[in-house]
Each structure stands twice: as structure tokens, then as C-alpha cells.
Scaffold this motif. Structure first.
Motif, PDB file in Angstrom:
ATOM      1  N   ASN A 189      19.285  32.697  40.602  1.00 32.86           N
ATOM      2  CA  ASN A 189      18.680  31.826  39.446  1.00 32.86           C
ATOM      3  C   ASN A 189      19.812  31.802  38.346  1.00 32.86           C
ATOM      4  OD1 ASN A 189      16.268  30.655  37.684  1.00 32.86           O
ATOM      5  ND2 ASN A 189      17.047  32.260  36.443  1.00 32.86           N
ATOM      6  N   GLU A 190      20.406  30.766  38.265  1.00 34.06           N
ATOM      7  CA  GLU A 190      21.566  30.183  37.467  1.00 34.06           C
ATOM      8  C   GLU A 190      22.595  31.280  37.118  1.00 34.06           C
ATOM      9  OE1 GLU A 190      19.602  29.782  33.675  1.00 34.06           O
ATOM     10  OE2 GLU A 190      18.843  28.036  34.168  1.00 34.06           O
ATOM     11  N   PRO A 191      23.218  31.509  38.541  1.00 40.67           N
ATOM     12  CA  PRO A 191      24.409  32.489  38.649  1.00 40.67           C
ATOM     13  C   PRO A 191      25.675  32.150  37.888  1.00 40.67           C
ATOM     14  CG  PRO A 191      24.279  31.176  40.544  1.00 40.67           C
ATOM     15  CD  PRO A 191      22.889  30.890  39.910  1.00 40.67           C
ATOM     16  N   ASP A 192      25.780  30.758  37.436  1.00 39.53           N
ATOM     17  CA  ASP A 192      26.611  30.196  36.528  1.00 39.53           C
ATOM     18  C   ASP A 192      26.430  29.943  35.052  1.00 39.53           C
ATOM     19  OD1 ASP A 192      24.722  28.051  37.286  1.00 39.53           O
ATOM     20  OD2 ASP A 192      26.096  26.569  37.118  1.00 39.53           O
ATOM     21  N   MET A 200      30.362  36.834  36.973  1.00 35.72           N
ATOM     22  CA  MET A 200      30.217  36.117  38.177  1.00 35.72           C
ATOM     23  C   MET A 200      31.015  34.915  38.174  1.00 35.72           C
ATOM     24  SD  MET A 200      27.609  36.495  40.251  1.00 35.72           S
ATOM     25  CE  MET A 200      27.737  34.932  41.140  1.00 35.72           C
ATOM     26  N   THR A 201      31.739  34.329  39.327  1.00 38.59           N
ATOM     27  CA  THR A 201      32.774  33.602  39.461  1.00 38.59           C
ATOM     28  C   THR A 201      32.213  32.540  40.711  1.00 38.59           C
ATOM     29  OG1 THR A 201      34.110  35.046  40.782  1.00 38.59           O
ATOM     30  CG2 THR A 201      34.637  34.751  38.415  1.00 38.59           C
ATOM     31  N   PRO A 202      32.679  31.441  40.728  1.00 34.86           N
ATOM     32  CA  PRO A 202      32.121  30.374  41.929  1.00 34.86           C
ATOM     33  C   PRO A 202      32.244  31.120  43.180  1.00 34.86           C
ATOM     34  CG  PRO A 202      33.490  29.210  40.309  1.00 34.86           C
ATOM     35  CD  PRO A 202      33.512  30.651  39.805  1.00 34.86           C
ATOM     36  N   PHE A 237      22.760  26.715  36.946  1.00 32.72           N
ATOM     37  CA  PHE A 237      22.476  26.328  35.809  1.00 32.72           C
ATOM     38  C   PHE A 237      22.648  24.712  35.276  1.00 32.72           C
ATOM     39  CE2 PHE A 237      24.467  26.141  31.412  1.00 32.72           C
ATOM     40  CZ  PHE A 237      23.343  26.385  30.541  1.00 32.72           C
ATOM     41  N   GLU A 238      23.678  24.184  35.898  1.00 33.49           N
ATOM     42  CA  GLU A 238      23.893  22.851  35.649  1.00 33.49           C
ATOM     43  C   GLU A 238      24.552  22.186  36.958  1.00 33.49           C
ATOM     44  OE1 GLU A 238      26.792  21.542  32.912  1.00 33.49           O
ATOM     45  OE2 GLU A 238      28.026  23.372  32.910  1.00 33.49           O
ATOM     46  N   VAL A 278      31.598  25.891  28.928  1.00 25.99           N
ATOM     47  CA  VAL A 278      30.299  25.403  28.230  1.00 25.99           C
ATOM     48  C   VAL A 278      30.144  25.151  26.945  1.00 25.99           C
ATOM     49  CG1 VAL A 278      27.885  26.154  28.899  1.00 25.99           C
ATOM     50  CG2 VAL A 278      30.016  27.577  30.198  1.00 25.99           C
ATOM     51  N   GLN A 279      30.917  23.727  26.715  1.00 26.15           N
ATOM     52  CA  GLN A 279      31.082  23.495  25.472  1.00 26.15           C
ATOM     53  C   GLN A 279      30.482  22.095  25.458  1.00 26.15           C
ATOM     54  OE1 GLN A 279      31.454  25.448  22.544  1.00 26.15           O
ATOM     55  NE2 GLN A 279      31.569  27.151  23.819  1.00 26.15           N
TER      56      GLN A 279
END
Length: 559
Positions: A189-192, A200-202, A237-238, A278-279
Motif C-alpha cells: 500500500n503506497e510503497p512510494d 523504500m526505493t524502486p 501512491f501515484e 514529490v513537489q
């Protein structure tokens, strides 16, 4: 293409919308005319500043089955609002909101860390809550259940996939054995999400996903269930190409012939202009139409990695208020003031969610899930009235404490405007037909329309999503080529509305009468036509109408 099983052909889904503080609640005017023109039809009492909108519905132009998006939904976690859940399930089933798929949330501590045995708690006071009742309720409210299991906590603890896998397997096998309606298993659930990027990294996502598909295969082989588990994820997450492409790279490189990706999932609230940091957020609430191209973008990424471009996509959460986002943020205690309590945000959520789902619904193989029956902390996302008058901790700083500080909440059997919008959609007919609006901007603001028919009659929904703007419309809606069972005979016309003052529990937060929160019928009449109707609706900001047409006698199947 599979249909009726969480996967559909190119059809649309959507939901309705509500109103805004200060806008009146005029009754819909239904004119028995063969045709009508938008020009010169503004009724008495409508300000000159109200814009004119035209909607055209052609019942002869069928567009396949109507997508009933209200049947894809989310529960909160097992320990949240436990006391209300059984009555919520009974009410949802009673009013016609039984689900196609409900998403439920598993926790890695459900089996107490054991990898050899598991007893799911039935004690609401236990650390995990009444897990057994939670899964029974999810099974009772829906045809099938999607079980989300997030392992980012195990990753943060430093557990490698080989140590995480037995924990996953014990939970999944126990749940599937006892609750056969669990059909989908969603990894992560939203690892990113921003809060996870410290650990966490890809490159860390896929090795744990592989443990999930191995578990699904092993549980299916051992249990041989009538409905085998399907596995997917990773609920990003997105829609960030960096994370998605790395996940697909690793999937393509996996040489295991038993590897599986039955669906791809992510969440739909926002995309960031600068995804790496994430901006620069581009919230869907400001521009719901930005989701219109997402499936095509995903198809390109799938094809580049030799993944079926028609792979089902589950948007397992969506809406217009992620996190603690709010517009009318000055929540006040209704016991000490008469100021309305976030009323504009409640109707914006209903109208905005309807609009986002409309654009998702125009994309094939895309299934967006509503969020959520009762939220743990942000009342704007509630489908049921959860934080009624008397909640004393409703500021942004204290909002996370409201689950235990609402003496008059949760309220049973009463929907928020968002919940009423889902109820409206459940009343729509089954065959989608052409419905177009001339007052919808390239950012998805303005007047939306949806129409459908079947052998029981016809239905039309219109709404005016304005976000925080104040645009209002006098909408003239032309309906042509009505089904044969509605032509040349008496037809019963019922009209329902959700707006600032109607079907809105929060229209007066000091009034605890539940009736004001129920879906309100605002008009009913009998008409006769030779095949065309025209009606006019006053659409204040974020207001929504549902019009139902039912033959009164001698009904025959729609053609």
C-alpha cells in the motif's frame, strides 16, 4: 475481454454531485415539450449571472452496459469504527449498495507473527480488533473481496523477502480458508509514498511482490478453491513512471514461469510536477480531467515490457481529498457555534469524486474504487455520517483523535452527500446511452451528464462540479428517442437532488435529525410524450440531480 468479473469492455462509470452554501434549492422544472432550446429559457428568479448549459440525451444511441462504479468500494481497517460496521453492512445491502468488490485491509500482525498457525481475533478490544467479524462483514456486503496486505513495515524492520514470505503465507492461507469470497490479493500500500522513501526505493518493490505471487500460487495449489486467488499490486501512491517502470523491468526480468500479475494497482488523488522530490502537486480536485489519459500511458509502459496492454488496472483508492487536504479547513465545534461544519467540502467531495470517476470510466480495463465507508481521520471522505455534532476534536491538528471523541457519532443509517451520490448511481438503469454537455471545460469543471435505460424505464444524472468556484448553470436538458416503453403512455417522473441544503446532514450541523441527511425526492409528476422530453434544472455549484422515468402501465422492453 472478460466482463462481469472485475473486467469490462469500453463502458463508462460515474457518480453524482452536490451543492454549496448560499445557493437556493428550486424545484426542478420539467416541461412536457417535444424539443426545447437553451436560449431564453432562464426561469423567473434566476440571476442574469447564471450561465446557460445545454445537455443532449439520445436514447437510441446505446453505449454498452452502464458502469456501476458505486459497487467498487473500501472498508476502513478492522479496528476502526467497529461498532458501526454490522449496521453499515445491513444498510448498504438494504438500500441497493451491495458491492461487486470491496477492498479490506490485512495487517502483518494478524497471526501474531506466527508462520505455523493463526487464529483470527474476534475480540474488538484485542490489538488487531475483531478481524473475524471484519472479514465476515466484507464478505456479506460484496460479491468478492480484495485483500490488501502491506509489508512496508517488515521492510523497514530489515526483513528480507525470504523472511516476509512465511508471514504473508500464513495470513493469506488462513483468510482464504475461512473467507472464500476473498478473490484478489493486493501486495503493498503506497510503497512510494513520501513517508516511506527513507527506506523504500524502486528496486525494493518487486522482490517482495514476487513473494506474494508465490504465496498466491501455493495457496491456490493447496486449497484448490472454487475461486482461485488473483494477485496484483503494488498500489503505488501515484502514477510515477520511475517506480512503475522499475517494477515492470523486474517483472520482465523474472524468469519464473509461474510469475503472475493479474492486475496492476495504484491510487488516484494527485500527480506531482516533480515526482522525484514529490513537489508541485497537481490535485485531481482542481482538474479531474487530468486522469483521462492514464490508461493510455499505462498501456505504453505495459507494451514496452511485454505485458498485456489490456491488463486490468485497479485504482484502489481515489477521490479529491488525499490525506488531510481540505478547502473549508476552519472546522468548529457544532455544540458551541452555529457556523456550518465543513459543509462545502462535503458536497465538493461528492461532486468531485463523481467527476474523477467519470473520466476513469471512459477508459477500458480501468476499475476505480470509492474511498471510503468511514474514514479514520478525515470526515470529508466518509460515505456514512461519522463525526456528527458533538465531536470536540475536529481541528487539523487533532483530527486523528476523532475516532474516540464523538459522543454523537458515528451516526447509523445516514449517508453524507458523498454516500447519497453513490445511492443515486445505484438507482441508474443498466444500458448506457449518449449524454453530452456543452458546458464542460478542458479541466473537467462544469456540467456533467449520464443517462441509461432498460426494460424498467430510463434515468438521467446531471451535476455541476465547480471545486471551489461559484459557477452556476440553468441547464436545459433535451431527451430524444425515448425507449418505446416510455412513449405514448403515462410516465411517472421522480426527481432527486443533493446540494448544500438538500440530502445533506451537514446543512445544519446543530440539528441531529437524521432525516435531513437521507436522499430527498424533490419532485414527482405524471407526463406523456411521443418520444421526446425537455426539462430544466438549476445547477448551483456542485449540485446534482437524478431523474427517473418509469412507465405507469403497459410497459414493454426498451428498444
Amino acid at each position: 475481454m472478460r466482463t462481469g468479473d472485475g473486467v469490462r469492455a469500453k463502458t463508462s462509470r460515474l457518480m453524482p454531485a452536490p451543492g454549496r452554501r448560499g445557493w437556493g434549492v428550486p424545484v426542478l422544472t420539467l416541461a412536457l415539450l417535444l424539443t426545447c432550446s437553451a436560449a431564453g429559457l432562464a426561469p423567473r428568479g434566476v440571476a442574469d449571472t447564471v450561465a446557460v448549459a445545454g445537455v443532449s440525451v439520445d436514447f437510441s444511441q446505446e453505449q454498452g452496459p452502464l458502469w456501476h462504479g458505486e459497487r467498487y468500494n473500501n472498508f476502513t481497517q478492522a479496528k476502526t469504527w467497529q461498532s458501526a460496521r454490522a449496521s453499515d453492512v445491513a444498510y448498504l445491502n438494504q438500500v441497493g449498495l451491495h458491492g461487486k468488490v470491496y477492498r479490506a485491509w490485512a495487517k502483518v500482525d494478524w497471526c501474531g507473527g506466527s508462520t505455523t498457525s493463526c487464529t483470527l481475533s474476534s475480540d474488538p478490544a484485542s490489538p488487531t480488533g475483531d478481524v473475524a467479524g471484519y472479514l465476515a462483514d466484507a464478505s456479506a456486503v460484496s460479491d468478492s473481496v480484495l485483500l490488501n496486505l502491506d509489508v512496508t513495515g517488515l521492510i523497514q524492520q530489515g526483513k528480507p523477502p525470504a523472511q516476509a514470505k512465511p508471514v504473508i503465507e500464513e495470513i493469506v492461507k488462513t483468510v482464504k480458508t475461512r473467507y472464500p469470497k476473498v478473490k484478489y490479493l493486493e501486495a503493498f500500500n503506497e510503497p512510494d509514498a513520501p513517508q516511506n522513501r527513507g527506506f523504500m526505493t524502486p528496486d525494493k518493490v518487486y522482490p517482495y511482490y514476487a513473494a506474494f505471487y508465490q504465496v498466491a500460487n501455493e495457496v491456490n495449489a493447496e486449497l484448490m478453491p472454487n475461486t482461485p486467488l488473483r494477485i496484483g499490486g503494488p498500489a503505488f501512491f501515484e502514477l510515477d513512471p520511475t517506480w512503475i517502470n522499475k517494477f515492470l523491468d523486474d517483472y520482465a526480468a523474472d524468469t519464473d514461469p509461474a510469475k503472475r500479475l493479474d492486475f496492476f494497482s495504484y491510487h488516484g488523488y494527485v500527480e506531482f510536477g516533480d515526482m522525484a522530490t514529490v513537489q508541485d502537486p497537481h490535485f485531481y480536485k482542481d482538474d479531474p480531467r487530468q486522469v483521462e489519459s492514464q490508461h493510455a500511458r499505462l498501456q505504453s509502459m505495459f507494451a514496452a515490457h511485454h505485458v498485456d496492454p489490456d491488463l486490468p488496472t485497479f485504482v484502489t483508492e481515489t477521490g479529491v481529498y488525499p490525506g488531510l487536504l481540505c478547502d473549508d479547513c476552519a472546522d468548529t465545534d457544532p455544540t458551541t457555534t452555529t457556523t456550518p461544519w465543513s459543509t462545502s467540502d462535503y458536497v465538493r467531495q461528492a461532486a468531485g469524486a463523481a467527476s474523477v470517476l467519470y473520466w476513469y470510466g471512459n477508459q477500458p480495463d480501468t476499475y476505480a474504487f470509492n474511498w471510503v465507508t468511514r474514514h479514520s481521520s478525515n470526515e470529508r471522505k466518509d460515505e456514512f455520517v461519522t463525526r456528527g455534532p458533538g465531536c470536540t476534536s475536529i481541528t487539523a491538528a487533532d483530527r486523528t483523535t476523532t475516532t474516540t471523541n464523538c459522543p454523537n457519532g458515528p451516526v447509523e443509517n445516514t449517508f453524507t452527500p458523498y454516500g447519497n451520490s453513490l445511492l443515486m448511481q445505484s438507482m441508474m438503469k443498466t444500458k448506457k446511452v449518449s449524454a453530452t454537455s456543452d458546458s464542460l471545460t478542458d479541466k473537467g469543471l462544469g456540467v456533467y451528464a449520464l443517462a441509461a435505460k432498460d426494460k424498467t424505464g430510463a434515468s438521467v444524472m446531471v451535476w455541476n462540479y465547480q471545486d471551489t468556484n461559484s459557477g452556476a448553470f440553468h441547464a436545459t436538458i433535451n431527451l430524444s428517442h425515448l425507449p418505446s416503453n416510455l412513449s405514448g403512455r403515462p410516465v411517472d417522473v421522480k426527481v432527486y437532488r443533493v446540494d448544500q441544503n438538500t440530502s445533506n446532514y451537514y446543512s445544519n450541523p446543530n440539528d441531529t435529525d437524521q432525516a435531513k441527511g437521507h436522499l430527498q425526492q424533490v419532485d414527482e409528476r405524471t407526463v406523456t410524450s411521443t418520444g421526446n422530453y425537455c426539462y430544466q434544472a438549476e445547477l448551483g455549484p456542485n449540485a446534482m440531480y437524478l431523474v427517473l422515468f418509469t412507465p405507469m402501465s403497459g410497459s414493454q422492453g426498451a428498444k
